[in-house]
Design an enzyme around this catalytic site. Structure first.
Site, mmCIF file in Angstrom:
data_model
loop_
_atom_site.group_PDB
_atom_site.id
_atom_site.type_symbol
_atom_site.label_atom_id
_atom_site.label_comp_id
_atom_site.label_asym_id
_atom_site.label_seq_id
_atom_site.Cartn_x
_atom_site.Cartn_y
_atom_site.Cartn_z
ATOM 1 N N ASP A 332 37.772 27.924 41.694
ATOM 2 C CA ASP A 332 37.005 27.640 40.489
ATOM 3 C C ASP A 332 37.761 26.661 39.589
ATOM 4 O O ASP A 332 38.982 26.693 39.497
ATOM 5 C CB ASP A 332 36.767 28.960 39.748
ATOM 6 N N GLU A 361 36.184 23.434 43.269
ATOM 7 C CA GLU A 361 35.014 23.187 42.422
ATOM 8 C C GLU A 361 35.261 21.969 41.547
ATOM 9 O O GLU A 361 36.255 21.887 40.821
ATOM 10 C CB GLU A 361 34.713 24.376 41.520
ATOM 11 N N ASP A 427 25.639 28.344 38.822
ATOM 12 C CA ASP A 427 25.905 27.551 37.627
ATOM 13 C C ASP A 427 24.757 26.612 37.260
ATOM 14 O O ASP A 427 24.873 25.862 36.285
ATOM 15 C CB ASP A 427 27.177 26.713 37.838
#
Length: 572
Positions: A332, A361, A427
């Site tokens: 992340d 990410e 997201d």
């Protein structure tokens, strides 16, 4: 000749090592400016001893909104290479281009070693080729708290009835690991062979991106025994498992941060975070005196340049590979973390499991994160998000092609094959909602996604028509009542996934070309003996359908034409 449009960078994505003795060369020029590009190349030592310089004509490949890319696969028998480019423009003028820049096309200039770019020695290890299995994988992203409740005894105290809405940021519905285990056969039937799980470690939130303990399963999700059963069950069905790690920040209930709150600068974890002064909190102006993820006070940013922090996080990732045999990690907020740490961590994990898939990410072009000792790939939002804009009629076909080709040129070809391509995630708003409940657009977008290089991902529920706006509405409970599922859409996705997996090798390496004719967009993937085409009608009138081959999937296909919004995927 537009010199400002010409660019090649040695030992970058412009020189992709494909295998031992083989490199894919790439050169960028201004669009509609160059007629021909030739590559001149040799082993420097053999050339200096009298061996002839070789040359070959490069292929005009993809074009962006402003540039043309030229490519050529080069075999290098000795693994040593010097090379330069000879460019011929539309007026017939020629020019050399190499390590010293541009030079006149004369025999004297071509005889100077210093004019050439150098690849001193090709080491296959330098390629850091992504695991071969990734290009064959179709992922399925699961937000564990919302997928399925398989064990009501571990539900949070404030659990809500499954699917009762609206979904809030603090909603809990009881999804857990046993719920996923119970539906592995459903996922196998869909054709999924890769599971991507959002964080499963101890955390007070429903999303688990504010980790308390990286070495423990959140008790509301189950136990380590449950997780091992999940991994084993997935592997038995031919599925790989990818976990989500949050190393940019910790949760404010982590023991490390709580020790800092309690002991201030005397805490042994004080330098684990980016703290400006003590005690931690807000100053008189209400500003935090420590750095966080975004502006969230509950997620203090971790100092990944600290050797103790690095070792702790490396130990975490190794533990879940060594103890449970997971196959991949997704990291992340990877673009906000120290590159040196990523190199240390990725090297340590590849030493433990050479074919581990390491994904970062990022929401933007991220060449600095890919290869060079770091990730195999990143989440490829710049490639996938224009698909949504295209089918909503907010992007011209020419601009879509130019933007897409630009993204396809950002990374080395082997890494491009491993990019993580998702149209909706935890997201983003869900695809069905973005398309205003138009399932034909969902089908068209998924078809286009499956034809592009990379490893495609389905967000849980997309295959049965699950809707949802921006976070947290995009994290609705999975719909398991078949009377409320779009079973026709699921059948379509199942067929599309099967086709994609059967042609993964072809789709990883075949040439890409586009044709725009009015409101008709045609994508062609082709080798010497095989061709696949997809045509999409993005206008307000019928267009001609494909004229050859066998139709694999389609919508709005009638005799000889595609209706408005229709598309067709055919194989020849």
């Amino acid at each position: 000749m537009q010199l400002a449009g010409i660019l090649h960078r040695p030992e970058s994505e412009d020189t992709a090592i494909l295998a031992d003795h083989q490199v894919l060369m790439r050169l960028k020029t201004a669009r509609q400016d160059i007629e021909q590009v030739e590559l001149y190349y040799a082993d420097m030592y053999l050339w200096q001893e009298g061996a002839p310089m070789q040359h070959a004509t490069m292929h005009a490949g993809l074009a962006t909104q402003g540039n043309q890319y030229w490519t050529l696969n080069v075999d290098i028998p000795t693994n040593r290479l010097i090379y330069a480019f000879k460019l011929t423009d539309l007026a017939g003028e020629t020019l050399g281009y190499g390590d010293e820049g541009f030079f006149d096309d004369t025999a004297a200039n071509w005889a100077v070693t210093g004019r050439y770019f150098h690849l001193p020695y090709l080491h296959v290890s330098d390629a850091e080729l992504p695991p071969a299995w990734v290009k064959d994988t179709v992922w399925y992203q699961i937000f564990p708290e919302r997928f399925a409740n398989g064990d009501t005894t571990n539900d949070p105290a404030n659990v809500q009835p499954w699917g009762q809405g609206p979904v809030k940021r603090d909603s809990f519905y009881g999804g857990d690991l046993k719920g996923i285990i119970n539906h592995l056969d459903d996922l196998a039937d869909l054709g999924i062979n890769g599971l991507y799980l959002c964080p499963i470690f101890t955390s007070p939130s429903d999303h688990k991106y504010d980790t308390i303990d990286h070495f423990e399963i959140d008790p509301h999700f189950g136990t380590k025994k449950d997780f091992q059963a999940l991994v084993d069950g997935a592997h038995a069905r031919g599925m790989r498992v990818m976990l989500d790690a949050v190393f940019n920040h910790f949760g404010d209930h982590s023991p490390q941060w709580e020790d800092v709150v309690k002991n201030g600068q005397n805490s042994r974890f004080a330098d684990w975070f980016h703290i400006h002064d003590f005690p931690v909190g807000r100053n008189a102006d209400g500003q935090l005196n420590y750095e966080t993820f975004a502006t969230g006070a509950a997620m203090p940013k971790v100092n990944t340049q600290n050797p103790a922090v690095q070792q702790y996080l490396i130990d975490v990732t190794k533990y879940w590979i060594e103890q449970f045999n997971i196959d991949a990690w997704r990291f992340d907020v990877a673009d906000e973390v120290d590159h040196g740490f990523w190199r240390n961590l990725c090297g340590a994990l590849r030493a433990v499991k050479p074919d581990v898939y390491l994904l970062g990410e990022a929401w933007h072009s991220s060449q600095a994160l890919v290869n060079n000792g770091q990730f195999d790939a990143v989440m490829n939002y710049p490639l996938t998000q224009p698909i949504l804009v295209l089918f909503n009629g907010e992007l011209t076909l020419d601009d879509y092609v130019g933007k897409t080709n630009l993204q396809l040129m950002q990374y080395r070809q082997p890494n491009q094959q491993a990019m993580f391509n998702a149209l909706d995630t935890h997201d983003t708003a869900r695809m069905l909602t973005i398309f205003h409940d138009d399932t034909t657009k969902v089908r068209a977008a998924l078809t286009l996604l499956m034809l592009l290089p990379g490893s495609p991902c389905i967000y849980y529920g997309t295959e049965v028509g699950l809707a949802g706006g921006p976070d947290p509405d995009n994290r609705r409970c999975m719909e398991w009542d078949e009377t409320n599922q779009d079973l026709d859409l699921r059948q379509f996705v199942q067929t599309l996934i099967a086709w994609r997996k059967a042609h993964s090798d072809f789709l990883a390496t075949s040439a890409i070309s586009w044709q725009v004719q009015g409101a008709s967009l045609t994508l062609t993937r082709q080798t010497d003996d095989h061709r696949v085409r997809a045509r999409f009608n993005l206008g307000d009138a019928p267009i001609a359908a494909l004229t050859a081959g066998k139709t694999m999937v389609a919508s709005g296909l009638k005799t000889g034409e595609l209706s408005v919004g229709g598309f067709e995927l055919g194989i020849e």
